[in-house]
Motif scaffolding. Sequence first.
Motif, PDB file in Angstrom:
ATOM      1  N   ASP A 214       1.015  -1.159   0.094  1.00  0.00           N
ATOM      2  CA  ASP A 214       0.096   0.083   0.023  1.00  0.00           C
ATOM      3  C   ASP A 214       1.021   1.293   0.023  1.00  0.00           C
ATOM      4  OD1 ASP A 214      -1.844   2.155   0.463  1.00  0.00           O
ATOM      5  OD2 ASP A 214      -2.981   0.709   1.815  1.00  0.00           O
TER       6      ASP A 214
ATOM      7  N   LYS B  89       0.085   4.420   0.728  1.00  0.00           N
ATOM      8  CA  LYS B  89      -0.127   5.205   1.634  1.00  0.00           C
ATOM      9  C   LYS B  89       0.686   4.777   3.020  1.00  0.00           C
ATOM     10  CE  LYS B  89      -4.458   7.158   0.270  1.00  0.00           C
ATOM     11  NZ  LYS B  89      -5.891   7.485   0.534  1.00  0.00           N
ATOM     12  N   LEU B  90       0.577   3.359   3.049  1.00  0.00           N
ATOM     13  CA  LEU B  90       1.239   2.962   4.454  1.00  0.00           C
ATOM     14  C   LEU B  90       2.893   2.655   3.909  1.00  0.00           C
ATOM     15  CD1 LEU B  90      -1.420   0.550   5.273  1.00  0.00           C
ATOM     16  CD2 LEU B  90      -1.059   2.682   6.322  1.00  0.00           C
TER      17      LEU B  90
END
Length: 438
Positions: free
Chosen positions: A260, A262-263
């Motif tokens: 991911d 975003k992570l």
Amino acid sequence: MDDVGESSESGSGVSCLKSTRNGFSREDDRCPKQVSPVRGGGSRNTSPLGRVGSRNTSPSRQKVIKTKPRGLDEETAATFSKAVLPDVQMEDNIWAMLPEDLLNEILARVPPFMIFRLRCVCKRWNSILQDSSFLKFHSQVPSHGPCLLTFWKNLQTLQCSVFSLPLKTWYRIPFTCLPQWAFWLVGSSGGLVCFSGLDGLTFKTLVCNPLTQMCRTLPNMHYNQQRQLILVVDRKERSFKVIATSDIYGDKSLPTEVYDSKLNSWSLHQIMPAVNLCSSKMAYCDSRLYLETLSPLGLMMYRLDTGYWEHIPAKFPRSLLDGYLVAGTQKRLFLVGRIGLYSTLQSMRIWELDHAKIMWVEISRMPPKYFRALLRLSAERFECFGQDNLICFTSWNQGKGLLFDVDKKAWSWIAGCALQSYNSQVCFYEPRFDASIF
């Protein structure tokens, strides 16, 4: 990125590309002009049909037969017959006073590869790619159109070119940000391109935007093993994910890993059940990942929202020699493959998965003339990939590109597209400046 160059241009005539040491150049096969004699009002009608009955020689009463220049298709002939308008003189004082938002909206509709030409006009346009208002307008306009991205390694040098289908033009991309270990082209989604490779003994993954030359090397996965990967971009969330399924050699049962953006980390999910994969090709549509399996027969489907695998008992068509899964728009999933024996009695067909009945429904067959031109040998290998209900076929030996439009049911050669290397890795690509890697 200023050195992104245009390696060929298509004119109004029939053109072809030839390979040179410095890239590709254009050769024009000029069509002979058809000149018909113009008869004056007092010219004598000497036609045998004109001698029978009335001898009306008035040009206004004569039947005019419309013809098109020889060697041009319908679309080119229509363009050929249009009147050429003189260039309009543009007033500098008027264009210099355009409002900022109107200028950005105009430039946002310019094909992305031509933006680099316009950057040399003035300092204001040179910094346009860093302008947030321009990127906002650019993200709201429709896509430039499908492109083909080719990637290969030549004398330890990474080479990358993009062929624009709307413009019928090759563009060379320097890709100076790519490391030497980036050897395998995973695929493209939403303007981003994913590569993988071995840096020594470590398996690594990289995501980049070819237009902005921005690259991002992903952190190492939990299991250091070559994996089957697929890139998924969410434009609304301005994020992307990379899904790593089974071991590329099928020797180990590894957990499914999902990255991911975003992570900035990999997460572990369910191990794919023990199956005998039919092909390493995967297709992603409607938040689901599909793979072909021989045992059990059918498809394996991975749901990105739940992180679990499911088996779909969709039996393959009889006498299927080789099959490729191709994702279409929304929930549409296609199967492309050859039917027949290893002889001249073969045909290329396309099926669509009926999700309700869990069966493949044939929707089209490749015309024999295209099949013979694409695959001259019965055992010759081909590649197949798709985007937005467009399916592209390429042959390893012929260097040709054949396009099938699912919605229009139309087959056509990709004009001016000759693969630049026999070992090129090819995928569809959507050029976008607003595609972010962070």
